[in-house]
Design a protein around this motif. Structure first.
Motif: not given
Length: 382
Positions: A289-298, A334-353
């Protein structure tokens, strides 16, 4: 006079050792002030209360030669959802088509795109759901002199040499493309980023050749060529490569990240140096998906938020030798990212499914590039 202030966010800046509620002020494209209650007169204000403010995210492995290669995606579209300020293109273009990448994509982009030059002359030229031809499978496509020529003519942009080895990318070429890429890198005093897929060559052949500062991407890939043995032990050549100063980059992508590998590596105390998405046409809709999804997996795997932020800011900046990036100290870009750390139930997949459930997910809520809101909207008051 400050041009822009991010007000009251939780500033996490691992390079500066900062994790606190603070304001960030920008002027003339740089970080100009960090502290509490910065003066607001004449400044554009973004209410960052309840959000996390981090240095502009750096995705060390992307493919953003959109329109020029079949695997390229539009960095502007990805940036909005991924909160990414710097896209490091991992060898989409080679010496034969780098001029087009520079003229038609990199130079017009308001985002920062820093390219690795592919050691293969045409770059990654045939990468799609229906056509897949490895650019390192035919050694006639690799001309070290052409690579050096293009690097010397584009020193202001090119950050390293990319090579893809393995049965998928290199066919029966084995480790030869890597040896040729290393020769180019030595001549130009740049790092190599090495992709490794299915053998041949083996991870031992690849890792034993890499020098301090070189990057092994897809470092938590599943079997075969995984960094852990079947008993969960981290292989000795992997440990030795880290001792030697090789940089370990996730490079998730469509085929190069496995949860079971990651769990064993983390259990063994071997954290990735860099977390990157390897976003491209075949991974942007999953599983990377993208960088934030990858970070969220960790996050789901148990890494601490500060460690994850460091692996997407300070660590890739260091791998690139860019001291102006990856931190929010006064004088930085002058680069900055504004992020929300959302709480909930999230399913993440790897490359094997395979899936893992997490209870937190990082979501982009704003992006500052060179001291300005990008793409110019957001929750702003004057």
């Amino acid at each position: 006079m400050l041009d822009l202030i991010l007000k009251g966010g939780r500033v996490i800046d691992p390079a500066s050792g900062r994790d606190e509620i603070a304001d960030i002020g920008f002027a003339d494209g740089k970080v100009a002030a960090v502290g509490a209650d910065l003066p607001l007169r004449g400044s554009q204000l973004v209410d960052a209360r309840g959000l996390i403010v981090v240095p502009g995210l750096i995705d060390l492995h992307t493919h953003v030669y959109w329109g020029g290669t079949s695997l390229g995606v539009d960095a502007g579209l990805v940036a909005t959802r991924a909160g990414t300020a710097t896209f490091v293109d991992a060898g989409s273009a080679g010496a034969g088509n780098f001029a087009g990448f520079r003229r038609h994509v990199i130079e017009p982009s308001p985002l920062r795109i820093l390219p690795f030059l592919n050691v293969s002359f045409p770059g990654i030229f045939a990468f799609s759901a229906t056509v897949m031809v490895g650019e390192a499978a035919d050694l006639r496509l690799i001309d070290p002199r052409e690579c050096v020529r293009v690097i010397e003519a584009n020193r202001d942009l090119i950050v390293g040499v990319k090579v893809r080895v393995g049965r998928g990318a290199g066919g029966s070429s084995g480790v030869a493309p890597l040896d040729m890429a290393l020769e180019v890198a030595e001549e130009t005093r740049l790092p190599v980023m090495a992709h490794l897929d299915h053998p041949p060559p083996s991870r031992l052949e690849v890792l034993s050749r890499l020098r301090p500062g070189d990057i092994i991407t897809h470092c938590f890939r599943p079997f075969p060529n995984a960094p852990v043995a079947s008993d969960g032990q981290i292989r000795e050549e992997v440990i030795e490569a880290r001792r030697r100063g090789v940089v370990f980059d996730i490079g998730h992508g469509g085929g190069s990240f496995g949860f079971r590998t990651a769990e064993r590596m983390l259990e063994g105390g071997f954290l990735p140096d860099v977390i990157s998405s390897d976003v491209h046409a075949l991974s942007i809709d999953g599983p990377a998906f993208d960088q934030l999804v990858t970070m969220s997996k960790f996050l789901a795997l148990g890494m601490q938020l500060g460690q994850i932020v460091a692996a997407a800011t300070a660590a890739p900046a260091a791998a690139l030798g860019r001291r102006d990036l990856g931190h929010l100290a006064v004088g930085a870009v002058g680069d900055a990212s504004l992020l929300e750390l959302a709480a909930g139930e999230f399913d993440f997949r790897d490359v094997l499914g395979e899936s893992r459930r997490g209870h937190q997910r990082l979501i982009a809520r704003g992006l500052v590039v060179a001291g300005q809101l990008w793409p110019g909207d957001g929750d702003v008051t004057s």
